[in-house]
Structures are given as C-alpha cells and as structure tokens.
Motif scaffolding. Structure first.
Motif, PDB file in Angstrom:
ATOM      1  N   THR A 288      40.606  63.533  21.524  1.00 51.85           N
ATOM      2  CA  THR A 288      41.698  63.379  22.602  1.00 51.85           C
ATOM      3  C   THR A 288      43.005  62.952  21.906  1.00 51.85           C
ATOM      4  O   THR A 288      42.806  62.445  20.708  1.00 51.85           O
ATOM      5  N   ASP A 289      43.829  63.256  22.534  1.00 53.45           N
ATOM      6  CA  ASP A 289      45.294  62.754  22.235  1.00 53.45           C
ATOM      7  C   ASP A 289      46.055  61.912  23.044  1.00 53.45           C
ATOM      8  O   ASP A 289      46.047  60.842  22.884  1.00 53.45           O
ATOM      9  N   TRP A 290      46.855  62.386  23.860  1.00 51.14           N
ATOM     10  CA  TRP A 290      47.667  61.569  24.901  1.00 51.14           C
ATOM     11  C   TRP A 290      46.739  60.991  25.825  1.00 51.14           C
ATOM     12  O   TRP A 290      45.810  61.553  26.330  1.00 51.14           O
ATOM     13  N   ALA A 291      47.105  59.463  26.109  1.00 49.09           N
ATOM     14  CA  ALA A 291      46.041  58.908  27.218  1.00 49.09           C
ATOM     15  C   ALA A 291      47.029  57.997  27.943  1.00 49.09           C
ATOM     16  O   ALA A 291      48.138  57.194  27.254  1.00 49.09           O
ATOM     17  N   GLY A 292      46.538  57.784  29.111  1.00 52.68           N
ATOM     18  CA  GLY A 292      47.351  56.556  30.071  1.00 52.68           C
ATOM     19  C   GLY A 292      46.312  56.036  31.072  1.00 52.68           C
ATOM     20  O   GLY A 292      45.336  56.644  31.292  1.00 52.68           O
ATOM     21  N   SER A 293      46.900  55.041  31.682  1.00 50.57           N
ATOM     22  CA  SER A 293      46.516  54.362  32.707  1.00 50.57           C
ATOM     23  C   SER A 293      47.294  53.813  33.670  1.00 50.57           C
ATOM     24  O   SER A 293      48.343  53.328  33.309  1.00 50.57           O
ATOM     25  N   VAL A 294      46.917  53.417  34.796  1.00 51.87           N
ATOM     26  CA  VAL A 294      47.658  52.467  35.838  1.00 51.87           C
ATOM     27  C   VAL A 294      46.396  51.627  36.244  1.00 51.87           C
ATOM     28  O   VAL A 294      45.569  52.055  36.741  1.00 51.87           O
ATOM     29  N   ARG A 295      46.628  50.180  36.087  1.00 51.41           N
ATOM     30  CA  ARG A 295      45.610  49.333  36.372  1.00 51.41           C
ATOM     31  C   ARG A 295      46.105  48.182  37.022  1.00 51.41           C
ATOM     32  O   ARG A 295      47.176  47.898  37.043  1.00 51.41           O
ATOM     33  N   GLY A 296      45.260  47.676  38.312  1.00 48.39           N
ATOM     34  CA  GLY A 296      45.601  46.354  38.730  1.00 48.39           C
ATOM     35  C   GLY A 296      45.106  45.256  37.875  1.00 48.39           C
ATOM     36  O   GLY A 296      44.097  45.364  37.506  1.00 48.39           O
ATOM     37  N   ARG A 297      45.854  44.245  38.144  1.00 47.34           N
ATOM     38  CA  ARG A 297      45.409  42.977  37.315  1.00 47.34           C
ATOM     39  C   ARG A 297      45.161  41.749  37.978  1.00 47.34           C
ATOM     40  O   ARG A 297      45.834  41.308  38.991  1.00 47.34           O
ATOM     41  N   ILE A 298      44.196  40.912  37.874  1.00 47.19           N
ATOM     42  CA  ILE A 298      44.004  39.590  38.517  1.00 47.19           C
ATOM     43  C   ILE A 298      43.542  38.644  37.480  1.00 47.19           C
ATOM     44  O   ILE A 298      42.875  39.062  36.497  1.00 47.19           O
ATOM     45  N   GLY A 299      44.346  37.601  37.408  1.00 44.10           N
ATOM     46  CA  GLY A 299      44.195  36.705  36.256  1.00 44.10           C
ATOM     47  C   GLY A 299      44.343  34.952  36.436  1.00 44.10           C
ATOM     48  O   GLY A 299      44.757  34.847  37.771  1.00 44.10           O
ATOM     49  N   TYR A 300      43.988  34.199  35.839  1.00 47.91           N
ATOM     50  CA  TYR A 300      44.131  32.592  35.825  1.00 47.91           C
ATOM     51  C   TYR A 300      44.970  32.164  34.881  1.00 47.91           C
ATOM     52  O   TYR A 300      44.688  32.544  33.568  1.00 47.91           O
ATOM     53  N   ALA A 301      46.074  31.761  35.067  1.00 48.11           N
ATOM     54  CA  ALA A 301      47.085  31.116  34.092  1.00 48.11           C
ATOM     55  C   ALA A 301      46.800  29.764  33.736  1.00 48.11           C
ATOM     56  O   ALA A 301      46.604  28.694  34.581  1.00 48.11           O
ATOM     57  N   PHE A 302      46.629  29.465  32.653  1.00 47.45           N
ATOM     58  CA  PHE A 302      46.655  28.011  31.967  1.00 47.45           C
ATOM     59  C   PHE A 302      47.771  27.875  31.474  1.00 47.45           C
ATOM     60  O   PHE A 302      48.103  27.690  30.167  1.00 47.45           O
ATOM     61  N   ASP A 303      48.771  27.537  32.018  1.00 45.06           N
ATOM     62  CA  ASP A 303      50.262  27.593  31.646  1.00 45.06           C
ATOM     63  C   ASP A 303      50.685  28.646  30.633  1.00 45.06           C
ATOM     64  O   ASP A 303      50.979  29.778  31.005  1.00 45.06           O
ATOM     65  N   GLN A 304      50.731  28.635  29.439  1.00 46.61           N
ATOM     66  CA  GLN A 304      51.106  29.560  28.541  1.00 46.61           C
ATOM     67  C   GLN A 304      50.158  30.662  28.218  1.00 46.61           C
ATOM     68  O   GLN A 304      50.490  31.707  27.686  1.00 46.61           O
ATOM     69  N   ALA A 305      48.841  30.525  28.546  1.00 45.96           N
ATOM     70  CA  ALA A 305      47.670  31.493  28.530  1.00 45.96           C
ATOM     71  C   ALA A 305      47.561  32.144  29.909  1.00 45.96           C
ATOM     72  O   ALA A 305      47.337  31.485  30.910  1.00 45.96           O
ATOM     73  N   LEU A 306      47.175  33.365  29.713  1.00 45.66           N
ATOM     74  CA  LEU A 306      46.759  34.098  30.947  1.00 45.66           C
ATOM     75  C   LEU A 306      45.551  34.935  30.773  1.00 45.66           C
ATOM     76  O   LEU A 306      45.592  35.816  29.803  1.00 45.66           O
ATOM     77  N   VAL A 307      44.460  34.485  31.307  1.00 46.20           N
ATOM     78  CA  VAL A 307      43.195  35.225  31.211  1.00 46.20           C
ATOM     79  C   VAL A 307      43.058  36.314  32.256  1.00 46.20           C
ATOM     80  O   VAL A 307      43.273  35.837  33.573  1.00 46.20           O
ATOM     81  N   TYR A 308      42.590  37.491  31.903  1.00 46.29           N
ATOM     82  CA  TYR A 308      42.872  38.463  33.179  1.00 46.29           C
ATOM     83  C   TYR A 308      41.697  39.524  33.282  1.00 46.29           C
ATOM     84  O   TYR A 308      41.414  39.735  32.107  1.00 46.29           O
TER      85      TYR A 308
END
Length: 205
Positions: free
Chosen positions: A108-128
């Motif tokens: 495979t060569d070219w690849a792409g995506s469109v994603r929805g994200r949900i996360g929880y922020a610990f101030d400077q850190a974001l886990v998603y």
C-alpha cells in the motif's frame, strides 16, 4: 569605590541579561490555564504492520507488508466541563511497505482517514479514543502483467495521548488498527488490514 562600582555594573548587566532571557522564553503552561478547544495541524510518522490475505486461481495465503509511515494531520477539538473533549480529525500519509507475494509485489502507498475523537483532559495531557473511516491505495504488480491498484475503504479504531509543551505546541503518541476491506487485484481477492504506531508534533491555534 572603583571595585564596588565595577561589581555593581557586572551584577546589573547579568540581571538584565537574565531578565531578557526570561522575557524571550515561551511562557509556561500554568495549572488549569490550558484548554484543548480549537483547531490544530501537525506532522506524524512511525511504523505500519500490514497484512494481506489472497485468494483466487487456486491460491490461498497471507503475507505481511511492514514499513514506515510519514504524513500530516489536522483537526478541531471542543472541551466541555474542564475535562471532556470531543473532536474530529483527518490525516494523510505515505506508507513504505512493499512485499513479494507468489512472485508479485504487494503493498500500500497513500493512506488517509477521518476520525471522531473523544478524550479526557488532565490539564496538559489528553487521553483519547478515536474511530472512523479509513482508506488506502493497495496494489499488486505482476511481472509481464503490469500494476493493478485500487482504493481500499474500511474503518479505523485506536487510542492515543496528546501532551502540550506550551500554549501552542503539543506532542503525540497514537495507536490505531485499520481494516481496509478487500478488493480484486489482478483477478485475485486481496483483504488488507494494518496495525500502526505513530508519534507526532502539532501546533494548536
């Protein structure tokens, strides 16, 4: 008196230089001051571990095609209630992962995506966690028959961590699983999926 004046001059000059260095350095992120809301762009790279399953003309088998990835991403986040973050993100990249299969070149060569994200922020850190649509261009090249390539479409799921270093710059570690579905190439059905781990650097606006 001359020594006192001389020492005072040195101390004054040193303190002035230190003040200038402090004023020119990027402001640190203070506790509770950062928000993940807003648009962002970045670059990312890493490794991809693709697997192809082949069937047709009496052939049944599978082969891995592993290699590096490099590309960019862009998205938008909105932060709610100081911690919950929703967003949408798109990316485009190139994969270097060609492998020989039954005397033919597969990859495979070219690849792409469109994603929805949900996360929880610990101030400077974001886990998603993220999920959405994924596509890649897969190909099979057979000596004497040429190269047959098609766009594969499927889904992607994954998770990651964004960490902000200043009010604009952030780093990223991202894992995802991509199931690109199957297509017929050179008369053979090819089913492609991939695991990928990437690191990135982004700028938030």
């Amino acid at each position: 008196m001359k020594r006192i004046l001389f020492c005072s001059f040195i101390l004054f000059g040193s303190s002035g230089a230190m003040a200038a260095d402090v004023s020119n350095s990027p402001p640190p992120v203070s506790e509770g001051s950062f928000t993940w809301s807003g648009a962002y762009i970045g670059v990312q790279g890493g490794g991809g571990w693709a697997s192809g399953e082949f069937s047709g003309f009496g052939i049944n088998g599978s082969e891995d095609a592993n290699g590096g990835t490099l590309g960019g991403f862009a998205g938008y986040n909105h932060q709610f209630d100081n911690h919950l973050v929703f967003g949408i993100e798109g990316d485009l990249e190139y994969n270097w992962n060609e492998q020989q299969v039954f005397g033919a070149d597969f990859g495979t060569d070219w690849a792409g995506s469109v994603r929805g994200r949900i996360g929880y922020a610990f101030d400077q850190a974001l886990v998603y966690a993220a999920a959405g649509w994924a596509t890649t261009r897969g190909y099979v090249e057979v000596p004497g028959l040429g190269k047959d390539e098609k766009a594969f479409n499927g889904y992607t799921v994954g998770a990651g961590l964004d960490y902000v270093f200043s009010n604009q710059i952030f780093g990223r570690v991202d894992y995802r699983y991509n199931d690109y579905g199957d297509k017929d190439l050179q008369g053979i059905n090819v089913d492609v999926d991939q695991h990928a781990v990437k690191i990135g650097l982004g700028v938030k606006f």
